[in-house]
Each structure stands twice: as structure tokens, then as C-alpha cells.
Design an enzyme around this catalytic site. Structure first.
Site, PDB file in Angstrom:
ATOM      1  N   CYS A   2       0.795  -1.318  -0.068  1.00  0.00           N
ATOM      2  CA  CYS A   2      -0.071   0.071  -0.019  1.00  0.00           C
ATOM      3  C   CYS A   2       0.957   1.258   0.002  1.00  0.00           C
ATOM      4  O   CYS A   2       1.975   1.115   0.382  1.00  0.00           O
ATOM      5  CB  CYS A   2      -0.944  -0.077   1.332  1.00  0.00           C
ATOM      6  SG  CYS A   2      -1.764  -1.599   1.394  1.00  0.00           S
TER       7      CYS A   2
HETATM    8  N1  GLN Z   1      -1.727  -6.395   4.872  1.00  0.00           N
HETATM    9  C1  GLN Z   1      -2.498  -4.997   4.676  1.00  0.00           C
HETATM   10  C2  GLN Z   1      -3.831  -5.429   3.627  1.00  0.00           C
HETATM   11  O1  GLN Z   1      -3.931  -6.691   3.137  1.00  0.00           O
HETATM   12  C3  GLN Z   1      -1.798  -4.053   3.800  1.00  0.00           C
HETATM   13  C4  GLN Z   1      -1.233  -4.489   2.758  1.00  0.00           C
HETATM   14  C5  GLN Z   1      -0.402  -3.571   2.192  1.00  0.00           C
HETATM   15  O2  GLN Z   1       0.403  -2.758   2.694  1.00  0.00           O
HETATM   16  N2  GLN Z   1      -0.046  -3.754   0.793  1.00  0.00           N
HETATM   17  O3  GLN Z   1      -4.639  -4.766   3.797  1.00  0.00           O
END
Ligand code: GLN
Length: 270
Positions: A2
Site C-alpha cells: 500500500c
Molecule cells: N496487509 C494489509 C492488507 O492486506 C496491507 C497491505 C499492504 O500494505 N499492501 O490490507
């Protein structure tokens, strides 16, 4: 992985912050520069929080890619706020793609985003939660590591009253600011103890201050006397952006930037 963004400063159109700069959060969603653990697009939704005059965090989320949502240009620019916290999501493999899994997670005046992953979170987080009064992880909005981590951090934040008094000699607001940093630090360390390869870039805001951590992922800050911005990647080429190194806890407000090593920052309750 993210990407997230926090803004504090003069009231700004909420939607404009999502599209601000040549490398805006919206652009980062499909063309990020600094993805450190696989993944190339953040297409599993997005969310943005802003603060009402009463200090409550309001939000808008959508599980569709940010670049497909007309609200970004047609609705969100009509809202103005001196504080914004936003995220674009790339779901960790095996985690649901749904609106309730999109950050920001909010409660009262708090808004939270997590960039990273806690492997085996279903085993790890119940153990960690016990250190913070055993909040019920079934309260998590979605069956994801990030939503469950928010339940744990929210419980840790309930302890900041006690934490504030341990920062004697400081003004009330400074003590609170340090106490929140300590609660964030305690939460991250408590997760890393049983899960040392967890990736934990956290971003927390209360409408007046932003707290962030770097564990594995990228983060930059731009702080002047007027604005404080925290972003996974700089959204423009302003030379005042500063890259934050790994394993730090960052506290920012306009005119204030505190960066402490995660492993040395205060985190205890007494
Ligand atoms: N693990 C979290 C999710 O799946 C954040 C994912 C991320 O940082 N890409 O929402």
C-alpha cells in the site's frame, strides 16, 4: 504494498490532496516508485479521512481502484479540511478485497493506516492484544492484519492518559504527543517480538498531529512552519522532502518533526 499519505496545514480540498503533485497518491496507486516487497499496483481500493470542526474523523472508502472512482474529482474536492489521512491498498495475498478492509480505520478523532503485513496475524495478534487489555479482535472491521492491528493499537491508545503522566515537566499537549508516540512504539515492538519479519509502516492521525513508523517500507516527510506531510513516496520534486530511514518513529505537526529510532524510543507505561 500500500501507499499512504497524511497532511496537516491550512484547510485544503480533500480530493485535491489525493491528486496533488506529479507523483500524487493516485499516481502512486498504479505507478509507485519504491515498492519494496513485490506488488506493482495498489488497485484493491482506497480511503481518505478528514476531520470535522468537532474533531471527529470522517471518511470515504471504496474497494475499487482509486483511478476508477469519479468521487475523487467530482465530490471529494468539495470537502475542505486542515487534516487528511489517505491510503491506496494492494491487498496481501489471501486477504479479502472489500471496502471494510481499506484504510483509514477510524474511531472518534483517530484515523489509522498500515502499509505492510503481519505474517500469521491470526496467531500473533491475539497474543499481542493481551498486553493491551485484551481487546476483542472480532471487533476488527475486516479479517485482515491491518484491521486487527487497529483494534490492538486502539486499545494501546486507551493507555495514553497513564503514559502522559510519565512525561513529566512537559506541557500537557507535548506530553500527550509523546505518549501517543510511545503507544505506537509499544504496539510495533509488541508485534515484532513474536513476528520479527512483520512489515509495519503505520500512520496515525488525530487531526492535529501525525505519527508514523518505518519498518521495511519507504516513507518521506515534508515539514515547514505551515504544513506537515507524511507520505510513502514524495508526491512532487520539492527539495524539502526528507526520506526517513528504516525502524524509526516519526511525530509531525507544522513546525515540528521528531524522528526517533524505534528500538530506543520510550514505550513503557511507567
Ligand atoms: N496487509 C494489509 C492488507 O492486506 C496491507 C497491505 C499492504 O500494505 N499492501 O490490507
Amino acid at each position: 504494498m500500500c501507499r499512504h499519505l497524511g497532511y496537516l496545514g491550512p484547510p485544503a480540498p480533500v480530493g485535491e490532496l489525493l491528486t496533488r503533485g506529479t507523483h500524487s497518491l493516485r499516481t502512486q496507486s498504479w505507478a509507485p516508485n519504491d515498492m519494496r516487497h513485490g506488488g506493482t499496483v495498489n488497485a484493491d481500493g482506497f480511503g481518505v479521512a478528514w476531520w470535522t470542526d468537532e474533531g471527529a474523523a470522517s471518511r470515504y472508502r471504496n474497494s475499487a481502484p482509486i483511478w476508477t472512482d469519479p468521487a475523487v474529482e467530482e465530490v471529494l474536492p468539495q470537502l475542505s479540511s486542515p487534516a487528511v489521512l489517505a491510503a491506496v491498498r494492494s491487498a496481501t495475498v489471501g486477504m479479502p478485497v472489500e471496502r471494510t478492509a481499506c484504510a483509514p480505520f477510524t474511531d472518534g478523532g483517530w484515523a489509522f493506516s498500515h502499509n505492510g503485513v503481519i505474517q500469521n496475524w491470526r496467531t500473533v495478534l491475539p497474543v499481542v492484544a493481551k498486553q493491551f487489555g485484551s481487546p476483542d479482535l472480532l471487533d476488527a472491521e475486516s479479517a485482515t492484519d491491518s484491521a486487527a492491528l487497529w483494534v490492538v493499537l486502539r486499545a494501546a491508545l486507551d493507555g495514553i492518559g497513564a503514559l502522559s503522566s510519565s512525561f513529566e515537566g512537559r506541557s500537557e499537549s507535548d506530553a500527550r504527543l509523546r505518549a501517543v508516540a510511545a503507544a505506537v512504539t509499544a504496539t510495533v515492538r509488541a508485534v515484532l517480538a513474536p513476528a520479527p519479519s512483520a512489515r509495519l509502516n503505520l500512520l496515525l492521525g488525530d487531526g492535529e498531529t501525525l505519527w508514523a513508523t518505518t519498518v521495511h517500507h519507504s516513507l518521506s516527510v515534508l515539514v515547514t512552519d505551515e504544513v506537515a506531510v507524511v507520505s510513502s513516496e514524495p508526491y512532487d520534486d520539492d527539495p524539502r522532502w526528507q526520506a526517513i530511514t528504516d525502524r524509526q518513529v516519526v511525530t509531525v505537526r507544522p513546525g515540528l518533526l521528531v524522528v526517533e529510532p524505534l528500538d530506543a524510543a520510550p514505550s513503557t507505561l511507567s
